[in-house]
Scaffold this active site. Structure first.
Site, short mmCIF file in Angstrom:
data_model
loop_
_atom_site.label_atom_id
_atom_site.label_comp_id
_atom_site.label_asym_id
_atom_site.label_seq_id
_atom_site.Cartn_x
_atom_site.Cartn_y
_atom_site.Cartn_z
N ASP A 35 37.81 30.37 19.51
CA ASP A 35 37.91 30.53 20.95
C ASP A 35 39.05 29.67 21.50
O ASP A 35 39.05 28.45 21.34
CB ASP A 35 36.57 30.10 21.58
CG ASP A 35 36.41 30.61 22.99
OD1 ASP A 35 37.30 31.31 23.48
OD2 ASP A 35 35.37 30.31 23.62
N CYS A 75 38.95 35.58 27.53
CA CYS A 75 37.91 35.85 26.54
C CYS A 75 37.30 37.24 26.67
O CYS A 75 37.34 38.03 25.72
CB CYS A 75 36.79 34.82 26.66
SG CYS A 75 37.37 33.15 26.49
N HIS A 138 29.75 36.70 25.49
CA HIS A 138 30.62 36.82 26.67
C HIS A 138 30.98 38.26 27.05
O HIS A 138 32.03 38.51 27.63
CB HIS A 138 31.91 36.00 26.51
CG HIS A 138 32.40 35.46 27.83
ND1 HIS A 138 33.54 34.70 27.96
CD2 HIS A 138 31.89 35.58 29.08
CE1 HIS A 138 33.72 34.38 29.23
NE2 HIS A 138 32.73 34.91 29.93
N LYS A 414 47.04 30.79 27.49
CA LYS A 414 45.87 31.51 27.99
C LYS A 414 46.05 31.94 29.44
O LYS A 414 46.57 31.19 30.25
CB LYS A 414 44.64 30.60 27.88
CG LYS A 414 43.36 31.23 28.41
CD LYS A 414 42.17 30.34 28.18
CE LYS A 414 40.90 31.01 28.71
NZ LYS A 414 39.71 30.17 28.50
#
Ligand SMILES: *[C@@H]1O[C@H](CO)[C@@H](O)[C@H](O)[C@H]1NC(C)=O
Ligand SMILES: *[C@@H]1O[C@H](CO)[C@@H](O)[C@H](O)[C@H]1NC(C)=O
Ligand SMILES: *[C@@H]1O[C@H](CO)[C@@H](O)[C@H](O)[C@H]1NC(C)=O
Ligand SMILES: *[C@@H]1O[C@H](CO)[C@@H](O)[C@H](O)[C@H]1NC(C)=O
Ligand SMILES: *[C@@H]1O[C@H](CO)[C@@H](O)[C@H](O)[C@H]1NC(C)=O
Length: 629
Positions: A35, A75, A138, A414
């Site tokens: 992650d 994510c 998620h 990200k």
């Protein structure tokens, strides 16, 4: 002659061993997903000061992809794409420009991977495999009334699930307290003042006999309900980091009128959607076993080991019952907050973030060791990747210590779906005896290639044969099995010929979304890898990020350069890190490539249907307390 006979015997033995193994046991599949791990965080991708021996070994025993791309830089959308081999915008799992909520926010959210989508786990279930998810999900829990049963992964092909339903939030590190009343908040001061005024008026009214006791009781009751409500909202729903509570209230109140006008203005600020540590921990810090909550709040220390133990137990059970398996171990590392078991604290050379990377590596090692001890290594295809690039902005709020990943020399991170650092991730495939060892593949590939590739490598029927419902679902990933198995043969023919011409499609176009917009595109032609930007982020000067803070990200629809009228074009073979000026607009190369890509994009938009965003919806934003586990 003797030598020849011996060689013949040897060949027969080898063939016998290989074929008897191949016939008896269907191969297993193990997916290891990290992650927020950056491509620059691993030894096997050139980091010389971090210690990741287990992941490095996976690379040296298999195929290392250097141009491996995630479909999104957050994510939820990236994981949806990994499981379905389809872009998240096709089924509403990417953010829209109105609310810009990029991920599923909590366990009670009504956003979820649509039941109709077909996941790789469902494919393996159809092929009679035992499937399991351990770790982070998620993708929506689909909880029923009072949270009695949350289907989540079990609705998408996983026989069992042990892990966290949503994600780790950095507030989980500090549980916070319920009774808070900081006086530096204007709202709290206003509350106290109002309370005093009401009390004084009531007392005055009582002594002067203006108010009856029953009136006073009623006023006290109603006003205290209101006070408690306001106190809770002001102190546990912190909309104040980027915008005031008032501007949020105004936005929510006016939204229906704006929507009637057909012009839903932007919310005050998306980074301001915050709740208090207490609230976050109590309504989200959960560990689930299948459909049931088993731990609240999560004990972070030792969580990695607990999850790894679950996976090793799963492997042990499969070794006993001899059933083929599909196991996805989805690590909670190295997302914020930083935490590690006691024996890992302070061991790395890179602070708490480095400790987390090395603990992740230890977990990978423990799972791979178990695989070998159980004799399953030879018959198991292992895939390792990260959902997207490292989070450059992440710092510990007080100390400003960096707690985000490192994307090597690639720019951005990200949240930046068009920037190389946001989507270029590690990618390792290992299958002893079937895939070559120690090979590096530079051809662009995608995380979305997983399902078609793995079904093909394991010799199973394709997805439409396994799950007929998928027939009308176009895949965005392709089968790269021949690229993985035959790449080294191509490489031997000549250093520059790293194209895999006869093995792999010689032309492939990639779309790079930043939330629901396409920010960049990539064209692989065999000789070249072109990258074309339609939008670029306005980074802070001297950096490739947008500020600092655990909740800071570059926005996708504002603070961007709009290049749609004259896209920027790079040749990533010549200039892999985009350090030099882009290709000039007046060259025939520029014209040909941009024309081809823009035409493709136009066709794509005309052809593909995009439903409304689910994760940028009020159903995701709202706390649906009636389904709270
Ligand atoms: C190695 O990774 C650490 C942790 O992310 C990072 O701080 C460091 O800069 C990296 N070093 C190199 C040489 O890439
Ligand atoms: C799975 O098992 C069923 C029933 O035993 C069988 O009919 C089917 O062919 C199997 N599927 C595959 C892909 O092996
Ligand atoms: C799956 O195989 C069938 C029959 O071989 C073929 O018609 C179909 O196009 C394939 N589907 C995909 C998604 O490759
Ligand atoms: C970028 O510019 C184009 C052409 O002027 C326009 O159509 C588009 O809406 C702009 N995009 C954004 C996000 O403002
Ligand atoms: C493109 O433009 C630059 C200056 O803007 C000029 O030097 C160059 O010769 C031009 N190239 C072509 C192929 O026209």
């Amino acid at each position: 002659m003797k030598v020849l006979v011996w060689m013949l015997v040897l060949v027969l033995v080898v063939v016998g061993v290989v074929s008897s193994e191949g016939v008896d046991a269907p191969p297993n599949v193990l997916v290891l997903l990290a992650d927020d791990l950056g491509i620059g965080d691993l030894g096997c991708y050139g980091n010389t000061t971090i210690n990741t021996p287990n992941i490095d070994r996976l690379a040296s025993e298999g195929v290392r992809l250097t141009h491996h791309l995630s479909a999104a830089a957050y994510c939820t959308p990236s994981r949806a794409a990994l499981l379905t081999s389809r872009f998240p915008t096709r089924y509403g799992m990417d953010a829209n420009r109105v609310l810009q909520i990029p991920v599923i926010l909590h366990t009670t959210s009504n956003a979820a991977l649509p039941k109709d989508e077909v996941t790789i786990a469902e494919a393996f279930q159809a092929a009679n495999y035992t499937t399991a998810l351990v770790g982070k999900w998620h993708l929506g829990m689909e909880c029923s009334f009072l949270g009695k049963s949350c289907l989540g992964p079990s609705n998408h092909g996983f026989h069992s699930f042990f892990g966290i339903p949503t994600t780790l939030f950095f507030e989980f590190g500090e549980p916070g307290s319920f009774w808070v009343f900081p006086l530096w908040k204007m709202m709290n001061r206003a509350l106290i003042a109002t309370w005093l005024i009401i009390m004084c008026s009531l007392m005055f009214g009582y002594y002067k006999k203006i108010l009856k006791a029953s009136h006073i009781m009623a006023i006290l009751l109603i006003s205290h309900f209101l006070f408690i409500f306001l106190w809770f909202t002001f102190n546990h729903c912190n909309f104040t980091s980027g915008a005031s509570t008032l501007s949020w209230a105004a936005y929510v109140l006016l939204l229906p009128f704006r929507l009637l006008d057909g012009n839903p203005a932007r919310p005050p600020s998306t980074s301001s959607v915050r709740v208090s540590e207490w609230f976050r921990t109590n309504y989200n810090s959960f560990l689930f076993r299948d459909n049931k909550l088993v731990e609240k709040p999560i004990q972070l220390e030792g969580l990695t080991q607990k999850l790894v133990q679950e996976s090793t137990q799963f492997l042990t059970s499969r070794a006993k019952d001899n059933r083929p398996f599909f196991l996805m171990h989805s690590f909670t590392h190295v997302h914020t907050p930083m935490f590690s078991a006691r024996h890992w604290k302070g061991r790395s050379r890179h602070g708490r973030y480095g400790d987390n990377v090395e603990e992740l590596d230890e977990g990978v090692g423990a799972i791979l060791d178990t695989l070998r001890e159980l004799g399953l290594e030879k018959n198991t295809l292992v895939y390792f990747t990260s959902d997207h690039g490292g989070h450059l902005e992440a710092v510990e709020p007080g100390t400003m210590e960096r707690i985000g990943g490192h994307n090597g020399r690639f720019k951005g991170g990200k949240g930046q779906g068009g920037s190389e650092g946001g989507i270029r991730v590690p990618g390792l495939y290992r299958w002893p005896g079937i895939l070559p060892t120690g090979v590096t593949v530079d051809v662009p590939t995608s995380l979305m290639d997983l399902m078609p590739t793995v079904l093909s490598l394991t010799g199973l029927p394709n997805i439409t044969q396994l799950v007929p419902r998928s027939a009308d679902k176009e895949l965005d990933g392709v089968d790269i099995s021949r690229l993985l198995t035959e790449y080294n043969v191509v490489e031997e023919r000549g250093k520059n010929e790293h194209t895999g011409k006869d093995q792999h499609p010689t032309r492939r176009i990639f779309l790079h979304h930043c939330q629901e917009d396409v920010h960049a595109m990539r064209l692989y032609t065999g000789e070249h890898v072109y990258k074309m930007y339609l939008y670029r982020h306005q980074w802070h000067k001297g950096s490739t990020q947008c500020g600092w803070g655990p909740m800071n990200y570059c926005p996708c629809f504002t603070q961007i350069y709009n290049l749609t009228t004259q896209p920027m074009l790079y040749d990533l073979i010549q200039d892999p890190y985009e350090d030099y000026p882009p290709i000039t607009h007046n060259t025939s190369e520029y014209k040909a490539v941009t024309r081809e890509l823009l035409a493709y994009l136009q066709q794509w938009r005309d052809r593909v249907y995009f439903p409304p965003s689910q994760i940028s919806s009020w159903g995701n934003f709202m706390w649906r307390f009636w389904v709270q586990p």
